[in-house]
Design a protein around this motif. Structure first.
Motif, mmCIF file in Angstrom:
data_model
loop_
_atom_site.group_PDB
_atom_site.id
_atom_site.type_symbol
_atom_site.label_atom_id
_atom_site.label_comp_id
_atom_site.label_asym_id
_atom_site.label_seq_id
_atom_site.Cartn_x
_atom_site.Cartn_y
_atom_site.Cartn_z
ATOM 1 N N SER A 176 0.837 -1.206 0.000
ATOM 2 C CA SER A 176 0.000 0.000 0.000
ATOM 3 C C SER A 176 0.871 1.254 0.000
ATOM 4 O O SER A 176 0.558 2.247 -0.664
ATOM 5 C CB SER A 176 -0.958 -0.007 1.197
ATOM 6 N N ARG B 106 1.918 6.845 -6.959
ATOM 7 C CA ARG B 106 0.905 7.775 -7.444
ATOM 8 C C ARG B 106 1.210 9.226 -7.079
ATOM 9 O O ARG B 106 0.942 10.143 -7.860
ATOM 10 C CB ARG B 106 -0.473 7.388 -6.891
ATOM 11 N N TYR C 199 -3.280 -3.260 -12.114
ATOM 12 C CA TYR C 199 -2.262 -2.219 -11.995
ATOM 13 C C TYR C 199 -1.653 -1.871 -13.350
ATOM 14 O O TYR C 199 -1.352 -0.713 -13.629
ATOM 15 C CB TYR C 199 -1.167 -2.606 -11.007
ATOM 16 N N LYS D 193 -6.245 3.635 2.460
ATOM 17 C CA LYS D 193 -7.259 3.590 1.397
ATOM 18 C C LYS D 193 -6.886 2.608 0.296
ATOM 19 O O LYS D 193 -7.763 2.080 -0.392
ATOM 20 C CB LYS D 193 -7.448 4.991 0.802
ATOM 21 N N GLU D 194 -5.594 2.388 0.110
ATOM 22 C CA GLU D 194 -5.144 1.467 -0.932
ATOM 23 C C GLU D 194 -5.386 0.003 -0.560
ATOM 24 O O GLU D 194 -5.303 -0.874 -1.434
ATOM 25 C CB GLU D 194 -3.645 1.669 -1.209
ATOM 26 N N ARG D 195 -5.659 -0.270 0.700
ATOM 27 C CA ARG D 195 -5.770 -1.658 1.141
ATOM 28 C C ARG D 195 -6.898 -2.400 0.427
ATOM 29 O O ARG D 195 -6.820 -3.621 0.236
ATOM 30 C CB ARG D 195 -5.970 -1.706 2.654
ATOM 31 N N THR D 196 -7.936 -1.675 0.031
ATOM 32 C CA THR D 196 -9.046 -2.315 -0.685
ATOM 33 C C THR D 196 -8.564 -3.017 -1.943
ATOM 34 O O THR D 196 -9.074 -4.080 -2.308
ATOM 35 C CB THR D 196 -10.108 -1.266 -1.065
ATOM 36 N N ALA D 197 -7.593 -2.431 -2.606
ATOM 37 C CA ALA D 197 -7.130 -2.952 -3.893
ATOM 38 C C ALA D 197 -6.114 -4.082 -3.754
ATOM 39 O O ALA D 197 -5.736 -4.698 -4.750
ATOM 40 C CB ALA D 197 -6.501 -1.819 -4.707
ATOM 41 N N ARG E 29 2.195 1.845 -3.487
ATOM 42 C CA ARG E 29 1.156 2.386 -4.366
ATOM 43 C C ARG E 29 1.003 3.893 -4.159
ATOM 44 O O ARG E 29 0.835 4.640 -5.127
ATOM 45 C CB ARG E 29 -0.180 1.673 -4.099
ATOM 46 N N ASN F 242 -8.405 1.846 -6.384
ATOM 47 C CA ASN F 242 -8.262 1.666 -4.935
ATOM 48 C C ASN F 242 -9.598 1.642 -4.204
ATOM 49 O O ASN F 242 -9.651 1.813 -2.990
ATOM 50 C CB ASN F 242 -7.335 2.734 -4.343
ATOM 51 N N LYS F 243 -10.685 1.413 -4.955
ATOM 52 C CA LYS F 243 -12.006 1.342 -4.335
ATOM 53 C C LYS F 243 -12.665 -0.012 -4.560
ATOM 54 O O LYS F 243 -13.813 -0.221 -4.186
ATOM 55 C CB LYS F 243 -12.903 2.458 -4.873
#
Length: 716
Positions: free
Chosen positions: A239, A246, A617, A279-283, A242, A671-672
């Motif tokens: 995460s 970005r 990705y 927030k990146e953990r979802t992906a 990522r 990431n959602k």
């Protein structure tokens, strides 16, 4: 006898890497790939240009510096075949081979892969070699062995899409205990092992440090977590990568490091960084990633022949070597021997003989150390005299490992493009001085010297008690080779990192006298006590040391030899080339769009193979690169992925230059959503449609030529 060929020993992904490198070399030689663009490709495969034209440095990637005896022998053989017969040990626990012909690099890499060693992501804007305490697994102070965790991180992220083309490199280190002996405090990510009782059960985890770094502007890392459970180690790193990919700077290379991204005033700040990482953990493909190390046992060891030593050896030197270079492991009855390697250089013949010696007396587990030496493990006490005697015949039993007499230095102007002065020549002179004038300090592990050929700190001079970095001094119409002296770096008694302070710049030929001035002053002060140099420096202050060294800065009476660098026979001329830690210099819009197409092809391949997070990705990267191409064609510069997303929405979509409902929303779906087959398929389809629109836009653009784009913009 096994009928396996060398090719059978190489995994399919590595075979594809080697095949691709051969193809790219041929395309480059045929003029079909721009030189700077080719550079970006080869760097991520361990092929690094050196100071001498027409040859390369090949850098291996050896996680936590672990080598088998057979691997060491293979490296020695390959150095004879493709290099100069020298193996250079680095501060990142790698081995470098110099003077390699570009055409030979695929075959060299193939031979390495057959031996279980890779060059993938050893250089370039990638996740570099992961370092760790060389004593991991045997350190009496360690809560647990970090080696299996380092290996798991290495294997997980090798060839991982997220960390292939970042704005800059990422460096990770694992220390074995609170003493932070792997210098986690100067790394993008530093991990220190901890255990914690949770619901009555002992849980392994790590104290996490982020945003350290050396170079021209050193930073000590900030603490992100005082305890991160080990099953969150890989998810957190991913995460974080990522977010760095970005939001990290890409236009201004000097600012394109993690330390600037989490800087409180001009960057995101640590808190915002951690929020974005969450927030990146979802992906993530693995919200939890358990690493289950095997039960630690005593490795298989050679049988010991109790016969008397067949050779005479220096017993006084042996006792000194044992006292300084040897320590008892946490496994009682076994010892580790640390091998001092001058300048980090070991000849191939010596390496092969060393391999044979290790097979006789120690475990088949050699560790390259962070100070450019070697560590041998699981040596019974009875083996030590035999081991010493044979090492001494090779010149590898000098007492003083990791002490005042063991100077760390980068190759400097021997091979490096960025170096200003010769590090290795000065190292030899200072080690001679210490041996002759300060024999009582050989073995003093509270005092360290480190030397870099330039300010970039590959020799880690900024974390030395006494450090030097290459520079120059103008004297009339001539230039003197010089060294900037820095003092007071290292680790304090509690494992806290200290960054050295710049004190004064002196002609390099005067550095031995400067060292004597510093040491004589320190010796007089402590007068038999056990004062640490960093505390003495802090007590006395930078100005004090400037004043005692200032007489050596007088250039009114320069001797002719002072215009010569160490080891040089002609007057010094500053020749600083361009470093190769980043990507490209020139490119065109059409080529950038082609890059986007290549990423889309990779997304398709990963989708077909069921690696959905990878496919997603690559699709994301394709859309970012394609959007960047359009922005650059409109003279809108790009310095981060986040900036590209916002600017494309504002200047292209909102102005109806390309019909797309909401680019920012669609691209950030990454990431959602969980990386499921359904989302991967949908996201890949959107990327394909987006790529078609970009191609149509480019075809309709009124232009007589492909727009030339300066590299700093391209790097986004």
């Amino acid at each position: 006898m096994s009928s396996l060929s060398k090719k059978d020993l190489i995994n399919p992904e590595a075979q594809e890497d080697i095949k691709e490198l051969k193809t790219k070399i041929d395309l480059f030689k045929d003029g079909k790939i721009d030189e700077e663009r080719f550079k970006a490709f080869r760097l991520a495969r361990g092929v690094y240009g050196q100071r001498q034209q027409g040859v390369q440095m090949f850098r291996t990637k050896i996680p936590y510096g672990k080598l088998t005896t057979d691997q060491l022998s293979v490296l020695a053989d390959l150095s004879d075949q493709f290099s100069t017969g020298n193996l250079h040990l680095t501060t990142r626990q790698n081995i470098q081979l110099h003077y390699v012909n570009l055409d030979d690099s695929p075959q060299l890499w193939e031979e390495l892969e057959a031996a279980g060693i890779t060059g993938r992501e050893a250089c370039g804007n990638t996740l570099r070699n992961i370092t760790a305490s060389p004593a991991a697994g045997i350190d009496p102070q360690e809560p647990f062995d970090v080696s299996p965790y380092v290996q798991a991180v290495f294997e997980y992220f090798l060839r991982y899409p997220v960390n292939q083309e970042m704005g800059r490199k990422i460096k990770i280190a694992f220390s074995s205990s609170d003493k932070d002996d792997a210098y986690g405090f100067i790394h993008d990510f530093g991990f220190i092992p901890k255990t914690k009782l949770i619901d009555g059960k002992e849980v392994r985890g790590f104290r996490v440090l982020i945003g350290g770094g050396l170079g021209a502007q050193p930073f000590t890392a900030q603490e992100a977590f005082d305890f991160l459970p080990s099953d969150q180690l890989i998810p957190f790193i991913e995460s974080g990568l990522r977010v760095f990919d970005r939001y990290g700077e890409r236009e201004k290379r000097f600012k394109a490091r993690m330390k600037y991204l989490i800087e409180p005033k001009r960057g995101l700040g640590l808190e915002a960084f951690l929020e974005l990482a969450e927030k990146e953990r979802t992906a993530l493909p693995f919200p939890v990633y358990s690493i289950n190390p095997e039960q630690q046992d005593i490795p298989e060891l050679p049988k010991f022949n109790r016969e008397k030593l067949s050779r005479e050896f220096d017993r006084i030197k042996f006792e000194k070597w044992r006292a300084i270079n040897v320590f008892e492991q946490k496994q009682k009855g076994f010892y580790a021997a640390q091998v001092k390697v001058a300048k980090g250089d070991i000849h191939s013949d010596t390496a092969r003989k060393l391999s044979s010696i290790v097979k006789k007396y120690a475990a088949n587990d050699i560790r390259i150390t962070i100070n450019q030496g070697l560590l041998l493990k699981f040596i019974p006490s009875l083996h030590l005299p035999h081991l010493f005697a044979e090492l001494d015949e090779l010149g590898l039993a000098e007492p003083g490992f990791d002490s005042f007499a063991d100077i760390t230095s980068c190759p400097g102007t021997d091979t490096c493009n960025l170096a200003v002065t010769n590090s290795t020549g000065l190292t030899v002179e200072l080690e001679k001085l210490i041996s002759k004038d300060y024999p009582e300090l050989v073995g003093d592990k509270n005092l360290h010297i480190k030397i870099s050929g330039c300010m970039n700190s590959c020799g880690q001079h900024m974390i030395a008690d006494i450090g030097f970095h290459g520079s120059s001094i103008r004297n009339g119409d001539k230039v003197l080779p010089a060294m900037q002296i820095v003092l007071g770096g290292g680790l304090d008694e509690n494992g806290n990192g200290l960054i050295a302070e710049k004190v004064i710049k002196l002609p390099t030929k005067r550095i031995p006298r400067a060292l004597k001035t510093i040491i004589d002053d320190f010796q007089a002060f402590k007068s038999g006590g056990n004062e640490k140099f960093h505390r003495y420096f802090k007590q006395q202050g930078k100005r004090y040391f400037y004043d005692i060294l200032k007489p050596l800065a007088d250039t009114s009476a320069i001797l002719p030899e002072e215009y010569l660098d160490w080891g040089a026979d002609s007057e010094f001329i500053p020749e600083i080339g361009t470093g190769e830690c980043a990507g490209v210099s020139l490119d065109v819009i059409g080529t950038i769009i082609k890059d986007a197409g290549e990423k889309l092809e990779k997304s398709n391949k990963e989708l077909y193979q069921g690696r959905y997070a990878h496919s997603i990705y690559f699709a994301y990267s394709s859309m970012i690169i394609a959007a960047k191409a359009v922005l650059l064609s409109l003279d809108i510069s790009c310095n981060t992925h986040a900036g590209i997303i916002n600017d494309f929405q504002k200047h292209v979509v909102d102005e109806n230059k390309i019909a797309w409902t909401d680019f920012k929303t669609s691209v950030l779906e990454i990431n959602k959503n969980n990386p499921t087959v359904d989302f991967a398929t949908k996201y890949n389809s959107e990327a394909s449609e987006f790529f078609k629109k970009i191609n149509d836009f480019r075809a309709n653009q009124i232009s007589n030529f492909d727009k030339v784009v300066v590299s700093e913009h391209y790097k986004a």
